[in-house]
Design a protein around this motif. Structure first.
Motif, mmCIF file in Angstrom:
data_model
loop_
_atom_site.group_PDB
_atom_site.id
_atom_site.type_symbol
_atom_site.label_atom_id
_atom_site.label_comp_id
_atom_site.label_asym_id
_atom_site.label_seq_id
_atom_site.Cartn_x
_atom_site.Cartn_y
_atom_site.Cartn_z
ATOM 1 N N THR A 116 0.804 -1.312 -0.001
ATOM 2 C CA THR A 116 0.228 0.010 0.104
ATOM 3 C C THR A 116 0.988 1.442 0.147
ATOM 4 N N VAL A 117 0.465 2.315 -1.001
ATOM 5 C CA VAL A 117 1.357 3.456 -0.931
ATOM 6 C C VAL A 117 0.564 4.390 0.084
ATOM 7 N N ILE A 118 1.429 4.644 1.084
ATOM 8 C CA ILE A 118 0.838 5.496 2.046
ATOM 9 C C ILE A 118 0.919 7.183 1.676
ATOM 10 N N GLY A 119 2.270 7.575 1.252
ATOM 11 C CA GLY A 119 2.462 8.807 0.588
ATOM 12 C C GLY A 119 3.828 9.189 1.006
ATOM 13 N N ASN A 120 4.148 10.661 0.336
ATOM 14 C CA ASN A 120 5.222 11.186 0.694
ATOM 15 C C ASN A 120 5.675 11.599 2.090
ATOM 16 N N GLU A 121 6.880 11.107 2.751
ATOM 17 C CA GLU A 121 7.168 11.586 3.909
ATOM 18 C C GLU A 121 9.151 11.897 4.004
ATOM 19 N N THR A 122 9.221 12.595 4.982
ATOM 20 C CA THR A 122 10.673 12.864 5.318
ATOM 21 C C THR A 122 11.136 11.919 6.044
ATOM 22 N N CYS A 123 12.277 11.215 5.544
ATOM 23 C CA CYS A 123 12.775 10.118 6.162
ATOM 24 C C CYS A 123 14.060 10.468 6.816
ATOM 25 N N GLU A 124 14.103 10.195 8.472
ATOM 26 C CA GLU A 124 15.368 10.452 9.057
ATOM 27 C C GLU A 124 16.072 9.265 9.355
ATOM 28 N N ILE A 125 17.435 9.255 8.629
ATOM 29 C CA ILE A 125 18.305 8.254 9.186
ATOM 30 C C ILE A 125 19.573 8.940 9.530
ATOM 31 N N LYS A 126 19.751 8.838 10.847
ATOM 32 C CA LYS A 126 20.997 8.985 11.311
ATOM 33 C C LYS A 126 21.450 10.608 11.163
ATOM 34 N N LYS A 127 20.399 11.262 11.686
ATOM 35 C CA LYS A 127 20.330 12.644 11.711
ATOM 36 C C LYS A 127 20.294 13.413 10.292
ATOM 37 N N GLU A 128 20.128 12.578 9.320
ATOM 38 C CA GLU A 128 20.036 12.987 7.943
ATOM 39 C C GLU A 128 18.606 12.889 7.403
ATOM 40 N N SER A 129 18.107 14.057 6.650
ATOM 41 C CA SER A 129 16.736 13.772 5.924
ATOM 42 C C SER A 129 16.842 13.513 4.662
ATOM 43 N N TYR A 130 15.758 12.686 4.053
ATOM 44 C CA TYR A 130 15.617 12.180 2.846
ATOM 45 C C TYR A 130 14.221 12.252 2.497
ATOM 46 N N GLN A 131 13.918 12.785 1.272
ATOM 47 C CA GLN A 131 12.521 12.684 0.621
ATOM 48 C C GLN A 131 12.181 11.465 0.229
ATOM 49 N N ALA A 132 11.217 11.031 0.617
ATOM 50 C CA ALA A 132 10.919 9.418 0.473
ATOM 51 C C ALA A 132 9.213 9.030 0.300
ATOM 52 N N THR A 133 9.006 8.012 -0.130
ATOM 53 C CA THR A 133 7.636 7.657 -0.138
ATOM 54 C C THR A 133 7.363 6.318 0.530
ATOM 55 N N LYS A 134 6.611 6.326 1.544
ATOM 56 C CA LYS A 134 6.354 5.261 2.608
ATOM 57 C C LYS A 134 5.463 4.390 1.967
ATOM 58 N N LEU A 135 5.899 3.105 2.060
ATOM 59 C CA LEU A 135 4.847 1.892 1.737
ATOM 60 C C LEU A 135 4.672 1.053 2.953
ATOM 61 N N GLN A 136 3.655 0.408 3.006
ATOM 62 C CA GLN A 136 3.149 -0.869 4.111
ATOM 63 C C GLN A 136 3.084 -2.046 3.156
ATOM 64 N N VAL A 137 3.928 -2.995 3.545
ATOM 65 C CA VAL A 137 4.041 -4.274 2.975
ATOM 66 C C VAL A 137 3.626 -5.426 3.962
ATOM 67 N N THR A 138 2.582 -6.290 3.419
ATOM 68 C CA THR A 138 2.345 -7.281 4.180
ATOM 69 C C THR A 138 2.635 -8.774 3.470
ATOM 70 N N PHE A 139 3.165 -9.761 4.070
ATOM 71 C CA PHE A 139 3.689 -10.933 3.583
ATOM 72 C C PHE A 139 3.650 -11.969 4.591
ATOM 73 N N LEU A 140 2.939 -13.044 4.281
ATOM 74 C CA LEU A 140 3.316 -14.371 5.090
ATOM 75 C C LEU A 140 2.643 -13.865 6.604
ATOM 76 N N GLY A 141 1.589 -12.950 6.644
ATOM 77 C CA GLY A 141 0.970 -12.600 7.983
ATOM 78 C C GLY A 141 1.992 -11.717 8.995
ATOM 79 N N LEU A 142 2.874 -10.872 8.295
ATOM 80 C CA LEU A 142 4.077 -10.113 8.882
ATOM 81 C C LEU A 142 4.011 -8.820 7.887
ATOM 82 N N ASN A 143 4.151 -7.646 8.803
ATOM 83 C CA ASN A 143 3.844 -6.278 8.373
ATOM 84 C C ASN A 143 5.503 -5.559 8.473
#
Length: 501
Positions: free
Chosen positions: A200-227
């Motif tokens: 599922t495409v959630i939408g655009n978000e700023t992704c923080e990785i070790k105090k650095e910001s990246y423009q990203a798209t958030k996805l939700q993934v479900t497979f084998l009962g795990l999210n």
């Protein structure tokens, strides 16, 4: 980006059900093999990820992608994890090498899981033939290798299939409109499972990785009962992924990805994810009756797993209450082998090679002409218990490999016992669930055999009739056991009553 949490949770499951072996025979620390890295070709893309468990660095993943002018795509992924288990660090490596067409549809793959001296290899190829009445017939042809032997398996395909880690670039290609749902049929080479994967495409978000910001798209993934939640860049490269049980992967440069946290610390996988208990069982190996309440099994999961049978009765659904009675040998109406019932419990499989002559020869030697199914079970339990060295093994179990090495944990004991039994015409199943030990319940594997009725036996403990602290959750091999993975870390048990012999 490889669905690292799938491999991790499966590996974690293999560790968990070997717990009692760890308690009795702690591992010596293994020698870490040197890193074997990939020489990338010109024009290929290389991405590195760090793997974290509850904020502790436990490994890395490196993925190399190359696209030919024809559109054929080649991908190589190597992931290495160092897992803290009872004060000992175990290194596990997975390798996945695969080819897709320009639309990311799987064409062939190679997979290997390596831990210590153990290795399981699998390769697969999608075969397409035209039907006489039109359309195409697709099959996935598998070769699964362990202990120097290769077994074939064919999986019919109703549609095109994908590997889970090939889908982010495909989603970017299809479009990242918020609220869009995509469903594909995916094959997981860790468990040989073919199942739907929903993104599922959630939408655009700023992704923080070790105090650095990246423009990203958030996805939700479900497979084998795990999210999991995944953040990808505009090209479909994974920047960050948060999976089950505190599993996180983040984009790092090569030097940073290869750095490891100290392996000693307060966090331990087995302690963290064992099942807490209200109440106590004294002398659990001797009890014949147990009444318990289990919390943390969602209704939809409970409908899929094997909670009730003649031995284990569901007496209440909300909350879930079970009564477990150990079978009585005197009450059994015993059959002779071979037992003539139509059952999957008599079939050979790529990892339970009951039709192999070495398995059958050993089984015939063990039972020495005995035909009484109960006595046959007794001789098999006794032989496996006495001859398989109690050693934890983080690998996907294979009966032939266990017969060759004569070592393993409860998974290996149950797998070899199943192959030996089936080779003689004794219907045998693997069942997995919980067993009580030292104040908590731990995940464990044992067997069911049909001797005129189904009875529970435990070759790891040397129990012809397994004690009543064995709580069965599911029957089946690893490809079936994945249905339990979503329960890890969520179960609680309350003991109402237990009785000795």
């Amino acid at each position: 980006m490889k669905r690292l949490w799938i491999s991790f949770v499966v590996i974690f499951w293999l560790i968990m059900i070997g717990f009692l072996i760890y308690k009795r025979n702690p591992l010596q620390k293994s020698i870490e093999p040197p890193l074997s890295l990939i020489k990338t070709e010109k024009g290929s893309k290389e991405n590195w990820m760090g793997i974290y468990l509850n904020d502790q660095k436990i490994g890395y993943s490196m993925i190399v992608r190359q696209t030919k002018p024809s559109g054929v795509r080649f991908v190589f992924n190597r992931s290495s994890m160092r897992l803290p288990v009872m004060g000992v660090t175990q290194e596990v490596t997975t390798i996945t090498d695969y080819t897709t067409n320009k639309n990311y549809v799987l064409q062939d793959f190679y997979f290997e899981l390596i831990s210590r001296e153990h290795s399981l290899k699998a390769k697969g190829k999608v075969s397409e033939t035209r039907r006489s009445l039109g359309g195409k017939e697709r099959k996935l042809l598998l070769d699964i290798s362990s202990a120097g032997e290769t077994q074939q398996q064919t999986i019919p395909l109703e549609e095109e299939i994908y590997l889970p880690d090939a889908l982010e670039p495909l989603i970017v290609q299809k479009g990242l409109k918020p609220g869009t749902h995509y469903t594909f049929k995916a094959f997981d080479p860790t468990t040989f499972n073919l199942a739907p994967i929903k993104i599922t495409v959630i939408g655009n978000e700023t992704c923080e990785i070790k105090k650095e910001s990246y423009q990203a798209t958030k996805l939700q993934v479900t497979f084998l009962g795990l999210n999991s939640d995944v953040w990808v860049d505009s090209e479909g490269n994974t920047l960050k992924e948060e999976g089950p049980m505190g599993m996180t992967t983040i984009k790092e440069d090569k030097e940073e990805a290869l750095k490891m946290s100290p392996t000693q610390g307060s966090f331990d996988i087995l302690t963290a994810f064992s099942v807490p208990v209200e109440g106590e069982i004294k002398k659990p190996r001797e009890i014949s009756y147990l009444k318990i309440q289990i919390d943390g099994i969602p209704l939809e999961t409970g409908e899929k797993i094997s909670l009730g049978d003649d031995r284990q009765k569901i007496v209440q659904l909300q909350p879930l209450v079970l009564e477990i009675n150990r079978e009585e040998a005197e009450a059994l109406d015993v059959s002779e082998i071979p037992v003539s019932i139509h059952s999957e419990a008599l079939q050979s499989s790529p990892l339970i090679q009951s039709n192999d002559e070495r398995i059958r020869s050993k089984a015939l030697e063990i039972v020495d002409g005995e035909k009484n199914a109960f006595k046959v079970s007794e001789r098999l339990v006794d032989w496996v218990y006495k001859n398989i060295s109690k050693r934890p093994t983080i690998s996907i179990p294979s009966a032939l490999e266990v017969l060759e090495t004569l070592e393993g944990d409860c998974n290996e004991h149950a797998t070899l016992f199943t192959a030996l039994g089936r080779s003689l015409g004794l219907p045998t199943k693997i069942c997995v669930g919980l067993v009580y030990q030292e104040g908590r319940f731990y995940y464990h594997a044992w067997n069911l055999v049909y001797v005129g009725k189904w009875i529970a036996v435990d070759p790891t403990f040397g129990q012809l009739l397994a004690d009543a602290s064995h709580i069965k959750l599911l029957e089946g091999e690893l490809s079936k056991q994945v249905e339990l993975l979503s329960l890890i870390g969520h179960l609680k048990v309350k003991i109402y009553e237990s009785s000795p012999n």
